[in-house]
Each structure stands twice: as structure tokens, then as C-alpha cells.
Design a protein around this motif. Sequence first.
Motif, PDB file in Angstrom:
ATOM      1  N   UNK A  65     -13.987   0.319 -16.257  1.00 52.28           N
ATOM      2  CA  UNK A  65     -13.730   0.414 -14.689  1.00 52.28           C
ATOM      3  C   UNK A  65     -13.450   1.710 -13.973  1.00 52.28           C
ATOM      4  N   UNK A  66     -13.491   1.794 -12.661  1.00 49.34           N
ATOM      5  CA  UNK A  66     -13.104   3.330 -12.185  1.00 49.34           C
ATOM      6  C   UNK A  66     -12.228   2.660 -10.235  1.00 49.34           C
ATOM      7  N   UNK A  67     -12.291   3.283 -10.541  1.00 48.06           N
ATOM      8  CA  UNK A  67     -11.131   3.267  -8.922  1.00 48.06           C
ATOM      9  C   UNK A  67     -10.339   4.238  -8.205  1.00 48.06           C
ATOM     10  N   UNK A  68     -11.098   4.155  -7.123  1.00 49.91           N
ATOM     11  CA  UNK A  68     -10.623   5.626  -6.351  1.00 49.91           C
ATOM     12  C   UNK A  68     -10.367   5.249  -5.355  1.00 49.91           C
ATOM     13  N   UNK A  69      -8.795   5.765  -4.769  1.00 46.67           N
ATOM     14  CA  UNK A  69      -8.205   5.190  -3.809  1.00 46.67           C
ATOM     15  C   UNK A  69      -7.822   6.750  -2.991  1.00 46.67           C
ATOM     16  N   UNK A  70      -7.453   6.836  -1.675  1.00 47.55           N
ATOM     17  CA  UNK A  70      -6.587   8.086  -1.105  1.00 47.55           C
ATOM     18  C   UNK A  70      -5.387   7.731  -1.217  1.00 47.55           C
ATOM     19  N   UNK A  71      -5.028   6.602  -1.238  1.00 47.58           N
ATOM     20  CA  UNK A  71      -3.475   7.007  -1.304  1.00 47.58           C
ATOM     21  C   UNK A  71      -2.764   5.651  -1.559  1.00 47.58           C
ATOM     22  N   UNK A  72      -1.345   5.305  -2.454  1.00 48.71           N
ATOM     23  CA  UNK A  72      -1.118   4.258  -2.435  1.00 48.71           C
ATOM     24  C   UNK A  72       0.291   4.164  -2.898  1.00 48.71           C
ATOM     25  N   UNK A  73       0.875   3.021  -2.224  1.00 53.63           N
ATOM     26  CA  UNK A  73       2.488   2.646  -2.169  1.00 53.63           C
ATOM     27  C   UNK A  73       3.096   3.599  -2.855  1.00 53.63           C
ATOM     28  N   UNK A  74       4.103   4.602  -2.848  1.00 55.18           N
ATOM     29  CA  UNK A  74       4.938   4.938  -2.903  1.00 55.18           C
ATOM     30  C   UNK A  74       4.934   6.045  -4.340  1.00 55.18           C
ATOM     31  N   UNK A  75       3.255   6.222  -4.582  1.00 58.40           N
ATOM     32  CA  UNK A  75       2.538   6.788  -5.197  1.00 58.40           C
ATOM     33  C   UNK A  75       2.772   6.334  -6.844  1.00 58.40           C
ATOM     34  N   UNK A  76       3.321   5.400  -6.769  1.00 58.66           N
ATOM     35  CA  UNK A  76       3.241   4.331  -8.479  1.00 58.66           C
ATOM     36  C   UNK A  76       2.002   3.954  -8.528  1.00 58.66           C
ATOM     37  N   UNK A  77       0.969   4.873  -9.014  1.00 59.12           N
ATOM     38  CA  UNK A  77      -0.201   4.819  -9.005  1.00 59.12           C
ATOM     39  C   UNK A  77      -0.728   4.216 -10.482  1.00 59.12           C
ATOM     40  N   UNK A  78       0.340   3.819 -11.250  1.00 56.38           N
ATOM     41  CA  UNK A  78       0.176   3.266 -12.826  1.00 56.38           C
ATOM     42  C   UNK A  78       0.449   1.708 -12.771  1.00 56.38           C
ATOM     43  N   UNK A  79       1.657   0.624 -11.318  1.00 60.61           N
ATOM     44  CA  UNK A  79       2.037  -0.058 -10.931  1.00 60.61           C
ATOM     45  C   UNK A  79       0.753  -1.016  -9.834  1.00 60.61           C
ATOM     46  N   UNK A  80       0.424  -0.003  -9.235  1.00 58.26           N
ATOM     47  CA  UNK A  80      -0.725   0.167  -8.519  1.00 58.26           C
ATOM     48  C   UNK A  80      -2.274  -0.381  -9.054  1.00 58.26           C
ATOM     49  N   UNK A  81      -2.467   0.435 -10.433  1.00 60.95           N
ATOM     50  CA  UNK A  81      -3.621  -0.107 -11.365  1.00 60.95           C
ATOM     51  C   UNK A  81      -3.357  -1.559 -11.954  1.00 60.95           C
ATOM     52  N   UNK A  82      -2.044  -1.421 -12.285  1.00 60.97           N
ATOM     53  CA  UNK A  82      -1.408  -2.936 -12.807  1.00 60.97           C
ATOM     54  C   UNK A  82      -1.753  -4.469 -11.975  1.00 60.97           C
ATOM     55  N   UNK A  83      -1.014  -4.050 -10.958  1.00 62.86           N
ATOM     56  CA  UNK A  83      -1.645  -4.754 -10.437  1.00 62.86           C
ATOM     57  C   UNK A  83      -3.051  -5.522  -9.708  1.00 62.86           C
ATOM     58  N   UNK A  84      -3.761  -4.140  -9.846  1.00 67.12           N
ATOM     59  CA  UNK A  84      -5.070  -4.475  -9.753  1.00 67.12           C
ATOM     60  C   UNK A  84      -5.796  -5.569 -10.943  1.00 67.12           C
ATOM     61  N   UNK A  85      -5.172  -4.829 -11.960  1.00 66.56           N
ATOM     62  CA  UNK A  85      -5.732  -6.184 -13.154  1.00 66.56           C
ATOM     63  C   UNK A  85      -5.608  -7.360 -12.781  1.00 66.56           C
ATOM     64  N   UNK A  86      -3.843  -7.322 -12.903  1.00 67.47           N
ATOM     65  CA  UNK A  86      -3.285  -8.820 -12.639  1.00 67.47           C
ATOM     66  C   UNK A  86      -3.990  -9.902 -11.067  1.00 67.47           C
ATOM     67  N   UNK A  87      -4.448  -8.575 -10.067  1.00 66.08           N
ATOM     68  CA  UNK A  87      -5.347  -9.585  -9.297  1.00 66.08           C
ATOM     69  C   UNK A  87      -6.875 -10.094  -9.283  1.00 66.08           C
ATOM     70  N   UNK A  88      -7.179  -9.239  -9.544  1.00 66.08           N
ATOM     71  CA  UNK A  88      -8.781  -8.729  -9.685  1.00 66.08           C
ATOM     72  C   UNK A  88      -9.188  -9.574 -11.297  1.00 66.08           C
ATOM     73  N   UNK A  89      -8.526  -9.198 -12.519  1.00 65.44           N
ATOM     74  CA  UNK A  89      -9.182 -10.264 -13.673  1.00 65.44           C
ATOM     75  C   UNK A  89      -9.745  -9.208 -14.290  1.00 65.44           C
ATOM     76  N   UNK A  90     -10.445  -8.210 -14.593  1.00 65.41           N
ATOM     77  CA  UNK A  90     -11.529  -7.928 -15.400  1.00 65.41           C
ATOM     78  C   UNK A  90     -11.263  -8.333 -16.893  1.00 65.41           C
ATOM     79  N   UNK A  91     -12.528  -8.323 -17.265  1.00 69.98           N
ATOM     80  CA  UNK A  91     -12.543  -8.484 -18.935  1.00 69.98           C
ATOM     81  C   UNK A  91     -13.824  -8.866 -19.191  1.00 69.98           C
TER      82      UNK A  91
END
Length: 266
Positions: A65-91
Motif C-alpha cells: 500500500x501507498x498513502x500520501x497526505x499533506x499533513x497529519x495531526x501533531x505530525x504523528x505519522x506513525x500513529x496516523x498510519x496505525x489508525x489507517x490500518x486499524x480502520x481500513x483493515x487491509x490484508x
Amino acid sequence: MRRRYVVGAVLFFLIAYLMVPALMVNAADDKPLIFDEANLLSPEERNELNAMANEYGAERETDFMILTVDRVENDDYETWTENFYDAYAPGYDRRHGNTVILTIVMSARDGSRNVHLEGYYKAEKYLDAGRLTKIRSKITPDLSSGNYKQAFEKYIKTAHRYMGFEPDVNPDNIIFNLWFQLGAAAAIGAIAVGVMAYRSGGRVTVNSRTYEDASTSGILNQEDRYIRTTVTKQKIERNTSSGSGGGGGGGVSSGGHSHSSSSGKF
């Protein structure tokens, strides 16, 4: 003879006609793996990369997977990516399954641009922090130059190649290089031919003892002197930097999914 060619041509076009709908269905059935919210790619580039990610991912049973975004909250891109995995549930074959994610954040509060990778389940095992850091190092020059499609292609191909090696093996070791293997094989072959050619000329049976008179030969005197032994110790400095202004590690998402990771700037 002419009739045979006509029948062959008809069969060829009939098979091609039947295959086209199947190919169109497969292309339409490709799951979305490219989420380009930062608009770094053209629609054509997104479609090509999505098809490529599906093709390569099927061979490793892993979603690339590839995700591109302009900005994430608090610059916490690791948590943002984790939340994406939890919510979108890829596999690949199930929800919350084998997945590797490349996240690009174009604008942080300090003005930097960030690249982050995470590997889940099979990808966590085969793309550990060390291998993800290698991938990040390979694509960072293209990201810095704005060659996003080229960087994303390199990410997919390199992740695919690395997953073909067992864990704890350096996939960039020169012994795995095809040209090195061919060169080594050619060298071994040349040595073998040289040895056979040398032996085919006959062996020399005369040596230093052939004309030696053992009754009059011997050691006249022998003397060993021990002087001293000096041992010098020198501390070896270890290089702990990971390159590209970042590092590798891992973590667990809020949904309880463990992953490997690597982050840096470009």
C-alpha cells in the motif's frame, strides 16, 4: 496448406476475443492500494501503480500500500498510519492481514517532508525494521527529486524482492547478485579447465630429494630465541546512525496489531 493457416488465424482471434473480457474483469477487480490524497500522481500513474501493487502483492500474498497526505495531526505519522490500518483493515487474504504500508507526509510543522513504512504480520517478519530502512534509503533520493512514481515503483519492487529472502538474511549481499553469480561460475569453470589442462601435460617426478644423499645430509644446528610479545588494544567505534535522518523500530497499533517500522525525512 492455405486452409490450415486460415483455421489457425480464426482460432487465434477467437482465443483473444475470449481473453479480453477476462483481462478487463481482472483489472476492474484490483483492490485499491494507492491512496494519493496529496495528489503526487496523475490518474494514469495511480492506475499503473495500483495494478503493479496488486500483481506483485499476489506473488507475496501481501498488500503493498501507498498513502500520501499533506499533513497529519501533531505530525504523528506513525500513529496516523496505525489508525489507517486499524480502520481500513487491509490484508491480502483477510481483514487485518499481511500488509506493508508506505506513508508520505508532505508538510510537517517544521517544514519537513516525511517518509514512513510499516509492515504487518508476514510483512513484519520478512520486512523488519532493518529491511524497511534499506527500502527507505533506496527511495529517498527519488522522493527528494520529486520522482514520486519512480520512488513508488522502486518501493514495490524492492519490498517484493526482499520478501523472497528468509528473515535475518541480508538481501543486498553481493552473493545474491545475478552478475556476481555468473562471474563466479565463469571463474570456477576457468580454474577447472586450467587445472585439467595443466595436468594433461604430465607430472614432474623430480624433486629436491631426488639426488640427495640422506647419509650425509642433516641439520647441523638449531636455535630458537623468544624475545617478547606486545599486545595493543584499540577501541572500535560503532556507527549507530541509520541514515536519511531517521531510524527503524516497531510498535503496536491501538487495535493491537504489531508491526515493524522505519521513518525518515526527504
